[in-house]
Design a protein around this motif. Structure first.
Motif, PDB file in Angstrom:
ATOM      1  N   GLU A  45      42.289  55.843  38.007  1.00 21.81           N
ATOM      2  CA  GLU A  45      41.221  55.056  38.609  1.00 21.81           C
ATOM      3  C   GLU A  45      41.453  53.552  38.539  1.00 21.81           C
ATOM      4  O   GLU A  45      40.927  52.799  39.347  1.00 21.81           O
ATOM      5  N   ASN A  46      42.235  53.094  37.578  1.00 24.56           N
ATOM      6  CA  ASN A  46      42.307  51.656  37.309  1.00 24.56           C
ATOM      7  C   ASN A  46      43.610  50.992  37.731  1.00 24.56           C
ATOM      8  O   ASN A  46      43.843  49.830  37.411  1.00 24.56           O
ATOM      9  N   TRP A  47      44.473  51.701  38.460  1.00 25.26           N
ATOM     10  CA  TRP A  47      45.774  51.104  38.767  1.00 25.26           C
ATOM     11  C   TRP A  47      45.635  49.839  39.597  1.00 25.26           C
ATOM     12  O   TRP A  47      46.351  48.858  39.382  1.00 25.26           O
ATOM     13  N   ARG A  48      44.691  49.834  40.553  1.00 32.28           N
ATOM     14  CA  ARG A  48      44.542  48.663  41.420  1.00 32.28           C
ATOM     15  C   ARG A  48      44.027  47.470  40.621  1.00 32.28           C
ATOM     16  O   ARG A  48      44.406  46.326  40.877  1.00 32.28           O
ATOM     17  N   ALA A  49      43.181  47.728  39.635  1.00 32.00           N
ATOM     18  CA  ALA A  49      42.640  46.652  38.811  1.00 32.00           C
ATOM     19  C   ALA A  49      43.735  45.971  38.002  1.00 32.00           C
ATOM     20  O   ALA A  49      43.628  44.794  37.659  1.00 32.00           O
ATOM     21  N   VAL A  50      44.802  46.717  37.696  1.00 32.95           N
ATOM     22  CA  VAL A  50      45.917  46.139  36.953  1.00 32.95           C
ATOM     23  C   VAL A  50      46.892  45.439  37.898  1.00 32.95           C
ATOM     24  O   VAL A  50      47.358  44.334  37.635  1.00 32.95           O
ATOM     25  N   ARG A  51      47.178  46.056  39.028  1.00 31.94           N
ATOM     26  CA  ARG A  51      48.206  45.545  39.951  1.00 31.94           C
ATOM     27  C   ARG A  51      47.888  44.137  40.442  1.00 31.94           C
ATOM     28  O   ARG A  51      48.772  43.297  40.524  1.00 31.94           O
ATOM     29  N   TYR A  52      46.647  43.870  40.790  1.00 30.76           N
ATOM     30  CA  TYR A  52      46.305  42.594  41.431  1.00 30.76           C
ATOM     31  C   TYR A  52      45.603  41.629  40.478  1.00 30.76           C
ATOM     32  O   TYR A  52      44.870  40.751  40.915  1.00 30.76           O
ATOM     33  N   LEU A  53      45.851  41.779  39.187  1.00 30.43           N
ATOM     34  CA  LEU A  53      45.272  40.883  38.192  1.00 30.43           C
ATOM     35  C   LEU A  53      46.187  39.673  38.019  1.00 30.43           C
ATOM     36  O   LEU A  53      47.200  39.732  37.335  1.00 30.43           O
ATOM     37  N   TYR A  54      45.830  38.580  38.670  1.00 31.99           N
ATOM     38  CA  TYR A  54      46.668  37.379  38.611  1.00 31.99           C
ATOM     39  C   TYR A  54      45.886  36.184  39.155  1.00 31.99           C
ATOM     40  O   TYR A  54      45.181  36.313  40.151  1.00 31.99           O
ATOM     41  N   ARG A  55      46.028  35.052  38.483  1.00 30.44           N
ATOM     42  CA  ARG A  55      45.436  33.810  38.975  1.00 30.44           C
ATOM     43  C   ARG A  55      46.571  32.817  39.227  1.00 30.44           C
ATOM     44  O   ARG A  55      47.330  32.476  38.315  1.00 30.44           O
ATOM     45  N   TYR A  56      46.687  32.348  40.466  1.00 24.86           N
ATOM     46  CA  TYR A  56      47.755  31.397  40.802  1.00 24.86           C
ATOM     47  C   TYR A  56      47.485  30.042  40.161  1.00 24.86           C
ATOM     48  O   TYR A  56      46.356  29.530  40.205  1.00 24.86           O
TER      49      TYR A  56
END
Length: 282
Positions: free
Chosen positions: A211-222
């Motif tokens: 359930e949480n893969w997307r929450a990990v993949r796009y966790l980034y602040r430029y």
């Protein structure tokens, strides 16, 4: 023209007054940005009544990037309610017709999965997809590095130009075969798409399951210096393509809206035709 926005309008809490209903979020979103990616299409081809509502709720100049339905790009993460690809594409094209008639369709985005590598049958399928889209602007985004390997790099770009694909240029982690490099090459003189996925290598390589893969993949602040690099890239791209669409997809931690506004400031852009903002009096 440079259009800067986000992938979807539902999950950006920093944009909305407390308690704003989900049905009212697009109207408020359009007070901040001139474009958006309609990622809900990836999961289900949307009924026309939804499209007509979205058109009514946005200014006349607002632009939608519609993400191709998952069955059109071979993801197929759930049951596909269509007999075949012909029926699927027909349903999709019928659904987006109001976008086209209103002048608010920027393009349709075909984002292919990491297993869609550079081989003869996949090239043939891309030709078939583009023929189905006819004159509708369509952007192409790869997730397998083979398309930009030394052997195929020039051929891939030439193919995209000849077939009329808009290049979806990516900023994403450089994480092996399942990611692509940033290729600063427009293939269409009218439109170019840029998508910011973040640079979270650990999250990108994490298995795309649970359930949480997307929450990990796009966790980034430029960081600002990373966005400043893109200011010079965009200034260069402006000399080769008329309209540039920039979408931030790094929203696992709520960073996409802030980074998008940061880039707008760094580019010195002031949008004058956004929707009026709701007044939050209390």
């Amino acid at each position: 023209m440079i259009y800067i926005g986000l992938t979807g309008w539902g999950d950006h809490d920093s944009l909305y007054p407390p308690g704003l209903a989900a049905k009212d979020k697009l109207q408020e979103y359009a007070a901040h940005f001139p474009t958006v990616e309609v990622d809900s299409y990836f999961y289900a081809i949307q009924p026309r009544q939804n499209v007509e509502k979205w058109i009514r709720e946005t200014p006349s100049s607002f632009q939608f990037v519609v993400k191709a339905y998952q069955g059109m790009t071979g993801h197929e993460r759930g049951p596909i309610p269509y007999a075949d690809k012909e029926e699927m594409f027909a349903a999709f094209l019928d659904s987006i017709e109001p976008f086209i008639q209103s002048g608010k369709l920027a393009m349709v985005l075909f984002q292919f999965p990491p297993w869609f590598d550079c081989r003869r049958e996949h090239v043939a399928y891309l030709r078939w997809c583009k023929a189905k889209m006819k004159n509708i602007p369509a952007a192409l985004e790869f997730r397998h590095r083979s398309w930009f390997s030394p052997r195929y790099y020039a051929k891939t770009l030439q193919f995209m130009k000849e077939e009329g694909w808009i290049h979806s240029i990516c900023d994403e982690p450089q994480a092996g075969e399942g990611s692509i490099p940033t290729v600063l090459y427009p293939t269409d003189a009218e439109k170019t798409l840029i998508r910011f996925h973040g640079r979270n290598i650990h999250g990108w390589n994490k298995a795309t399951s649970g359930e949480n893969w997307r929450a990990v993949r796009y966790l980034y602040r430029y960081r600002e210096e990373e966005l400043r690099e893109w200011v010079s890239h965009i200034e260069m791209l402006k000399t080769k393509t008329k309209n540039i669409y920039v979408l931030f997809n790094n929203n696992s931690g709520g960073d996409a809206a802030d980074n998008a506004k940061q880039l707008i400031r760094l580019l010195g852009i002031e949008y004058t035709d956004l929707a009026p903002r709701q007044l939050d009096l209390f």
